[in-house]
Design a protein around this motif. Structure first.
Motif, PDB file in Angstrom:
ATOM      1  N   SER A  41      42.964   4.984 -46.511  1.00 62.85           N
ATOM      2  CA  SER A  41      43.933   4.140 -45.798  1.00 62.85           C
ATOM      3  C   SER A  41      44.502   4.921 -44.610  1.00 62.85           C
ATOM      4  O   SER A  41      45.676   5.311 -44.609  1.00 62.85           O
ATOM      5  CB  SER A  41      45.059   3.708 -46.739  1.00 62.85           C
ATOM      6  OG  SER A  41      44.552   2.987 -47.831  1.00 62.85           O
ATOM      7  N   ARG A  48      47.036  -4.197 -46.531  1.00 62.74           N
ATOM      8  CA  ARG A  48      47.483  -2.877 -46.967  1.00 62.74           C
ATOM      9  C   ARG A  48      48.871  -2.583 -46.413  1.00 62.74           C
ATOM     10  O   ARG A  48      49.177  -2.847 -45.261  1.00 62.74           O
ATOM     11  CB  ARG A  48      46.487  -1.827 -46.451  1.00 62.74           C
ATOM     12  CG  ARG A  48      46.862  -0.415 -46.822  1.00 62.74           C
ATOM     13  CD  ARG A  48      45.763   0.541 -46.372  1.00 62.74           C
ATOM     14  NE  ARG A  48      45.638   0.563 -44.935  1.00 62.74           N
ATOM     15  CZ  ARG A  48      46.389   1.307 -44.134  1.00 62.74           C
ATOM     16  NH1 ARG A  48      47.340   2.067 -44.644  1.00 62.74           N
ATOM     17  NH2 ARG A  48      46.196   1.288 -42.831  1.00 62.74           N
ATOM     18  N   ASP A  60      50.155   5.907 -43.553  1.00 60.46           N
ATOM     19  CA  ASP A  60      49.594   7.261 -43.583  1.00 60.46           C
ATOM     20  C   ASP A  60      50.583   8.211 -42.898  1.00 60.46           C
ATOM     21  O   ASP A  60      50.513   8.423 -41.692  1.00 60.46           O
ATOM     22  CB  ASP A  60      48.235   7.235 -42.877  1.00 60.46           C
ATOM     23  CG  ASP A  60      47.664   8.618 -42.623  1.00 60.46           C
ATOM     24  OD1 ASP A  60      48.089   9.579 -43.302  1.00 60.46           O
ATOM     25  OD2 ASP A  60      46.790   8.739 -41.734  1.00 60.46           O
TER      26      ASP A  60
END
Length: 489
Positions: A257, A199, A203
């Motif tokens: 996430s 990923r 964030d």
């Protein structure tokens, strides 16, 4: 299992040496300015009220950005962020060494904290991912822990030598050659697990909340030390930190996430390691501070004599980590080893309660040795457990939690125990206002009161380690969750 895990990197031990040296720089830098600060104040002509910011600027940036730095290392690659952290730390150190006023020095110290927050979790994650064999992993963390935990004491020694024989600027500049050594090692021998296919989205809201919350927490405790616990600014910062960090946890639980996946915190062995380390650091940071005061204010030691006086502690920490902690990790479960180490540390701190104005150095040396053996033994498995059962893509942020525990514990310990000592000192003087009580006797009494509290925190650390950490042995200390099931508390 990744190929990296199946076929360990042939130059992993050389990589460990360079990673440990770089981490030493971070620990060393957090202590070296404590000795050099009075000289820097004289040279740059700033007031006593602004002096604390030279220390606080580093702590705020480092503590506030650790979680973000750990997550960035997962997303960008630990080797890359490790190298960036070293380069940035060297540049910030050069700026500090050339500072012509307080503003430049504070900027440099904050810069060291920023890049230290990128460097520290990357270093711990690299070791976790490089050493997957249980016996090698225990040995690697023993070496790493010995070098890293000795950094604070060595920083005091180095700060005294540089300040007394050169000048305070070398307390900043000394980090440059250490960083250069680390950069050479990072380029030539450090190996990382690639993050391609992982990923890549960060964030941002979580990063903002975590950073602001940790900054408010560290700042609040710093203000409590200087202004008092009833100060409006202290209360505001501490309340704000609680609200911001609570909002951060709620947000992370809703995101797919997150910056800090909550399973990092809910696995009992990792949680036990984070909490016990934080509580133990409250005690050790306070002990470090009061011993410095005792040696210089009560015993009249010079800066270099104070640094030399801490050498038994540094040597004992290294011995405890490498010679005691490492072999025992393969023979007993980590929780028992950590608990025993913290209890031994408590015995060493308890001996400090016996110090008086006219006490000989031998008593202090014995207390330092016992304390160092205990904390060196306990911290070695604690650092290893910080990434217990974590998938490789989360090794950086899990490692950052170990650093965050230490930084928050240090901030709490400095503020809380200093407040306890100051209050006890004032009470002692007041109760003997018409007697012949000396200031030194009052100081020693205040330190002794704080040491009792430090012993209590260490006993609590031991209890948490015993009850929360149930990993049966090093075979469970891998970085792949497929081998270690997550167990919520």
């Amino acid at each position: 299992m990744s190929p990296t895990s199946a076929h360990p990197h042939p130059r992993r031990w050389a990589a460990l040496l360079f990673i440990s040296i770089a981490q030493l720089m971070v620990f060393l830098d957090s202590a070296v300015m404590n000795i050099a600060l009075p000289s820097a104040q004289d040279a740059l002509h700033f007031s006593d009220g602004r002096r604390q910011w030279v220390i606080t600027a580093y702590g705020l940036a480092f503590g506030g950005l650790l979680i973000l730095g750990g997550r960035l290392s997962d997303l960008l690659g630990r080797k890359r962020t490790f190298t960036i952290g070293l380069v940035g730390f060297a540049l910030a150190s050069a700026l500090g060494g050339a500072a012509t006023n307080l503003g430049v020095l504070l900027t440099a110290r904050a810069g060291q904290g920023v890049f230290g927050a990128l460097l520290a979790p990357s270093a711990l994650a690299l070791i976790s991912l490089t050493f997957t064999n249980p016996k090698e992993r225990a040995r690697a963390f023993g070496i790493f822990g010995a070098i890293a935990t000795a950094g604070g004491a060595l920083g005091l020694l180095l700060g005294g030598v540089l300040t007394q024989y050169l000048n305070w600027r070398w307390s900043m500049l000394v980090s440059i050659p250490i960083a250069v050594i680390g950069i050479i090692g990072a380029i030539t021998v450090v190996h990382d697990i690639p993050t391609e296919g992982k990923r890549t989205r960060l964030d941002i809201p979580g990063a903002i909340l975590a950073t602001l919350g940790l900054v408010a927490l560290v700042f609040g405790f710093a203000e409590a030390e200087s202004r008092g616990w009833d100060s409006g600014l202290t209360i505001t910062m501490l309340v704000a930190s609680v609200l911001l960090l609570l909002a951060f946890v709620i947000l992370e639980g809703k995101l797919t996430s997150p910056l800090l996946p909550l399973h990092i915190l809910t696995e009992r062995n990792r949680a036990g390691a984070y909490l016990s380390v934080g509580l133990a650091v409250i005690s050790t940071f306070g002990m470090f501070l009061f011993l410095s005061y005792y040696l210089q204010l009560v015993k009249g030691y010079s800066p270099i004599e104070t640094g030399v006086a801490f050498l038994p502690l540094a040597a004992a920490q290294a011995f405890g980590s490498m010679v005691i902690g490492t072999p025992l990790t393969g023979r007993m479960r980590p929780g028992l080893l950590m608990s025993g180490g913290y209890l031994v540390t408590a015995v060493g701190v308890l001996l400090l309660v016996l110090l008086r104005e006219d006490s000989s150095y031998s008593l202090l040396a014995v207390a330092e040795i016992i304390t160092g053996l205990g904390i060196g033994t306990a911290f070695m498995p604690s650092m290893s457990l910080g990434t217990h059962g974590v998938q490789p893509e989360y090794a950086g942020v899990a490692s950052a939690m170990v650093g965050a525990s230490q930084q928050v514990g240090g901030s709490v310990g400095t503020a809380l125990l200093n407040t306890i000592a100051a209050s006890s000192t004032a009470t002692y003087l007041l109760s003997r206002a018409h007697g012949k009580a000396s200031t030194n006797a009052a100081l020693v009494h205040g330190f002794s009161t704080a040491y009792w509290w430090a012993v209590g925190f260490l006993v609590l650390s031991a209890l948490i380690s015993l009850l929360a950490v149930n990993a049966p042995g090093p075979s469970h200390h891998t970085t792949e969750s497929s081998k270690v099931p997550e167990m919520a508390i």
